[in-house]
Design a protein around this motif. Structure first.
Motif, short mmCIF file in Angstrom:
data_model
loop_
_atom_site.label_atom_id
_atom_site.label_comp_id
_atom_site.label_asym_id
_atom_site.label_seq_id
_atom_site.Cartn_x
_atom_site.Cartn_y
_atom_site.Cartn_z
N GLU A 1 0.84 -1.19 0.00
CA GLU A 1 0.00 0.00 0.00
C GLU A 1 0.88 1.25 0.00
O GLU A 1 1.92 1.28 0.67
N VAL A 2 0.48 2.26 -0.74
CA VAL A 2 1.24 3.51 -0.78
C VAL A 2 1.05 4.23 0.55
O VAL A 2 -0.08 4.53 0.94
N PRO A 3 2.15 4.51 1.27
CA PRO A 3 2.01 5.19 2.56
C PRO A 3 1.77 6.69 2.39
O PRO A 3 2.12 7.27 1.37
N ASP A 4 1.16 7.28 3.39
CA ASP A 4 1.02 8.74 3.42
C ASP A 4 0.33 9.24 2.15
O ASP A 4 0.79 10.21 1.54
N PHE A 5 -0.77 8.61 1.75
CA PHE A 5 -1.42 8.92 0.47
C PHE A 5 -2.90 9.23 0.74
O PHE A 5 -3.51 8.62 1.62
N PRO A 6 -3.48 10.17 0.00
CA PRO A 6 -4.84 10.60 0.29
C PRO A 6 -5.92 9.52 0.11
O PRO A 6 -6.99 9.61 0.70
N VAL A 7 -5.66 8.52 -0.74
CA VAL A 7 -6.61 7.43 -0.94
C VAL A 7 -5.88 6.10 -0.79
O VAL A 7 -4.65 6.05 -0.86
N ARG A 8 -6.63 5.04 -0.58
CA ARG A 8 -5.98 3.73 -0.47
C ARG A 8 -5.57 3.26 -1.86
O ARG A 8 -6.40 3.20 -2.77
N ALA A 9 -4.31 2.95 -2.03
CA ALA A 9 -3.80 2.48 -3.31
C ALA A 9 -2.84 1.32 -3.08
O ALA A 9 -1.79 1.49 -2.45
N VAL A 10 -3.20 0.15 -3.58
CA VAL A 10 -2.35 -1.03 -3.48
C VAL A 10 -1.64 -1.21 -4.82
O VAL A 10 -2.28 -1.28 -5.88
N VAL A 11 -0.32 -1.26 -4.80
CA VAL A 11 0.48 -1.26 -6.03
C VAL A 11 1.60 -2.29 -5.90
O VAL A 11 1.71 -3.00 -4.90
N ASN A 12 2.43 -2.37 -6.92
CA ASN A 12 3.69 -3.11 -6.84
C ASN A 12 4.73 -2.39 -7.67
O ASN A 12 4.41 -1.47 -8.42
N THR A 13 5.96 -2.79 -7.53
CA THR A 13 7.05 -2.07 -8.21
C THR A 13 6.95 -2.22 -9.72
O THR A 13 7.31 -1.30 -10.47
N ALA A 14 6.46 -3.35 -10.20
CA ALA A 14 6.34 -3.57 -11.64
C ALA A 14 5.42 -2.55 -12.29
O ALA A 14 5.62 -2.17 -13.45
N THR A 15 4.40 -2.10 -11.55
CA THR A 15 3.40 -1.19 -12.13
C THR A 15 3.51 0.25 -11.62
O THR A 15 2.83 1.13 -12.14
N PHE A 16 4.35 0.49 -10.60
CA PHE A 16 4.50 1.85 -10.08
C PHE A 16 5.97 2.24 -10.00
O PHE A 16 6.44 2.79 -9.02
N ARG A 17 6.68 1.97 -11.06
CA ARG A 17 8.10 2.29 -11.15
C ARG A 17 8.28 3.74 -11.61
O ARG A 17 7.56 4.22 -12.48
N ARG A 18 9.24 4.44 -11.00
CA ARG A 18 9.55 5.80 -11.46
C ARG A 18 10.14 5.74 -12.88
O ARG A 18 10.67 4.72 -13.30
N PHE A 19 10.08 6.85 -13.60
CA PHE A 19 10.48 6.87 -15.00
C PHE A 19 11.91 6.38 -15.24
O PHE A 19 12.20 5.73 -16.23
N LEU A 20 12.81 6.73 -14.34
CA LEU A 20 14.23 6.38 -14.54
C LEU A 20 14.69 5.30 -13.57
O LEU A 20 15.88 5.09 -13.38
N GLN A 21 13.75 4.59 -12.97
CA GLN A 21 14.05 3.56 -11.98
C GLN A 21 14.30 2.22 -12.67
O GLN A 21 13.53 1.27 -12.57
N TRP A 22 15.43 2.15 -13.38
CA TRP A 22 15.78 0.94 -14.13
C TRP A 22 17.25 0.61 -13.90
O TRP A 22 18.08 1.50 -13.72
N PRO A 23 17.60 -0.66 -13.91
CA PRO A 23 19.01 -1.05 -13.79
C PRO A 23 19.83 -0.38 -14.90
O PRO A 23 19.45 -0.38 -16.06
N GLY A 24 20.95 0.20 -14.50
CA GLY A 24 21.81 0.88 -15.46
C GLY A 24 21.59 2.37 -15.51
O GLY A 24 22.38 3.10 -16.12
N LEU A 25 20.50 2.85 -14.88
CA LEU A 25 20.21 4.29 -14.90
C LEU A 25 20.24 4.89 -13.49
O LEU A 25 19.58 5.89 -13.22
N GLU A 26 21.01 4.27 -12.61
CA GLU A 26 21.06 4.73 -11.22
C GLU A 26 21.55 6.18 -11.12
O GLU A 26 20.99 6.98 -10.34
N GLU A 27 22.56 6.53 -11.87
CA GLU A 27 23.09 7.90 -11.81
C GLU A 27 22.07 8.90 -12.36
O GLU A 27 21.88 9.98 -11.80
N GLU A 28 21.41 8.52 -13.45
CA GLU A 28 20.39 9.39 -14.03
C GLU A 28 19.22 9.58 -13.06
O GLU A 28 18.67 10.68 -12.95
#
Length: 540
Positions: free
Chosen positions: A192-219
């Protein structure tokens, strides 16, 4: 702090600076879904009297020249500026300058393209330094954090424009802040997303940040730092659908944030609507004539944007489901350009079989033209943020079919928060499916079921359609004079005017201080006075 006394003493000067004297540079990510809202913003700023330059690469400039030239014909001071794309230096083929050209390429090429995008900093800085006058503000895509040091060196106001929803921005910020990404066992583990105005159950596969990929750590680190040091954020959304998420994101970062959308709701003539986005692969007039022959709210429009491509087996299941549903449809099927899908369509005689109620566009369709037509009754969408806003702005309920990244958050917003969407049944990006699934998550039977729920005139369908029309009215009102987004744009322009004036004084003071003669030249008696004068100059 702004010089409030100066602002109060010269209101006429401030008003003038907030319009015709301002020059904005807009630097979108080289992806059509990011360029479209930037060009929309350029039109909105120019309509207020500012001069706006959209800076991009040669290939992307060519793609978007028609819409910019259309704005100029309307008397808007919008222009394109091209800077060299250093792709070949990183092994990227000449001419590959847009994310949607990455279909069927390996992961290494994606990483190489990202490295090349970061290297655009040098040509951008050279372009800005060559201008006769320093621009007042640079609006940078969230995925272009490499603009931050350029703005710092040149003393330019930097506003960040994230292209997803405020819902996604606040959710991923909260997940990062609370260290959730690092604690979960796997990418499919629900939380569940903490500190969020509504209840939202997610996972990393579907709620990944735009640059949150292996090889793009510096970016990714660059993007986080640039986010926290921005002078403000301008978001393509509006308060009636995301007010609580906008305020939450602004509070979390402690930065001024303006909701100026939906930019697609701004009044456009038929030609401007047809030009928006990529160049259509079909004449808009033909589409309109076809739609004119259908009853109101009876046509399903199907499109998955510029980047998302369904696997061939999934395309076939969708095709069979659309045919079996019995509803008329327009399908922008860019996947038809692949051999597997094209061969199936031709071998099955599919187009001939559905021609009485199905229109296939093998490529890009004039999306806003279609969604704004009275015959449009439903939208099968990948839930990219542009498409989501276009559905909302035109009062068309959505059948949600997310593919990756922020698209799953848009689905939650449409279905769970706003109540204007129906899920198709997609649960994860296709890359997470087992090999035996062959990319299929939604069968033809699933398609029929979801389309029936979306298009049916039952009690739930009627309520969903009424809610969609209500939100469309609020979207239009938001961008018109007196609306919340119109007011936010006014406030943003005023803020940029004041802050750019302050930065200009600082640049001038710095130049003056550098030119002062050294104490050794003037003698020791003048040392104290020169140091005091220089300090006053820098602080003024």
């Amino acid at each position: 702090m702004f010089d409030q006394a100066s602002a109060e003493e010269k209101p006429g000067e401030m008003a003038a600076a907030a319009t015709a004297e301002l020059h904005f540079l807009l630097v979108p990510l080289v992806a059509q879904g990011h360029i479209i809202p930037m060009v929309d913003l350029a039109r909105l700023l120019a309509a207020r009297g500012a001069r706006v330059t959209v800076v991009t690469t040669p290939v992307n400039a060519a793609r978007n020249r028609a819409v910019v030239e259309g704005a100029r014909r309307e008397g808007l001071a919008v222009e394109l500026a091209e800077i060299a794309f250093p792709g070949p230096e990183f092994g990227v083929p000449e001419g590959l300058e847009n994310m949607d050209q990455l279909v069927d390429v390996d992961r290494d090429m994606y990483l190489s393209l990202q490295r090349a995008i970061w290297a655009m900093a040098a040509p951008l800085e050279a372009y800005v330094r060559a201008l006769p006058r320093r621009p007042d503000c640079l609006v940078a895509d969230y995925c272009n954090p490499w603009t931050a040091p350029v703005c710092d060196r040149l003393g330019i106001v930097r506003i960040v424009m994230p292209c997803p929803s405020a819902y996604f921005l606040l959710a991923t910020h909260s997940l990062t802040k609370h260290g959730v990404y690092g604690r979960v066992a796997g990418e499919l583990e629900p939380y569940e997303v903490p500190d969020f105005p509504v209840r939202a159950v997610v996972n990393t596969a579907t709620f990944r940040r735009f640059l949150q990929w292996p090889g793009l750590e510096e970016e990714e680190r660059d993007a986080t730092e640039a986010e926290h040091t921005a002078d403000g954020f301008v978001i393509n959304t509006f308060r009636d659908i995301e007010g609580v998420f906008i305020d939450g994101y602004a509070a979390a970062l402690g930065r001024r944030t303006w909701a100026v959308g939906p930019t697609c709701a701004a009044r456009l003539d038929a030609d401007a609507r047809a030009r928006r986005g990529n160049r259509a692969d079909v004449d808009a007039g033909r589409i309109v004539s076809w739609l004119d022959a259908r009853p109101p709210a009876s046509v399903l429009y199907v499109s998955f944007g510029s980047i998302a491509h369904l696997p061939a087996k999934q395309v076939i299941e969708l095709a069979r489901g659309l045919e079996a549903s019995g509803w008329p449809f327009v399908w922008a099927i860019k996947e038809a350009k692949s051999a597997a899908v094209s061969e199936w369509l031709d071998g099955e005689g599919y187009e001939e079989r559905v021609k009485e109620r199905g229109l296939l566009v093998r490529g890009w369709a004039p999306q806003v033209t279609i969604l704004s037509h009275p015959a449009a009754g439903g939208f099968v969408t990948h839930c990219g943020w542009n498409a989501t806003l276009e559905a909302i702005s035109h009062g068309v309920p959505a059948l949600t079919w997310p593919n990756f990244s922020d698209q799953f958050s848009s689905e939650q917003l449409l279905v769970d928060v706003l109540g204007v969407g129906v899920r198709s049944g997609v649960r994860v990006p296709s890359s997470f499916l087992p090999a035996e699934a062959e990319g299929v998550q939604v069968t033809s039977a699933d398609v029929v079921k979801a389309v029936t729920v979306l298009m049916d005139g039952g009690e739930d369908g009627t309520a969903r359609r009424a809610r969609a029309k209500e939100l469309a009215g609020k979207a239009r009102a938001a961008v018109e004079e007196g609306g919340s987004s119109h007011a936010d744009l006014t406030d943003m322009i005023q803020y940029v005017s004041e802050l750019s004036m302050k930065k200009r004084r600082e640049r001038d003071a710095g130049s003056t201080a550098q030119k002062l003669p050294s104490p050794a030249v003037l003698g020791d008696k003048s040392t104290d006075k020169i140091e005091a004068d220089a300090a006053l100059s820098v602080q003024s």
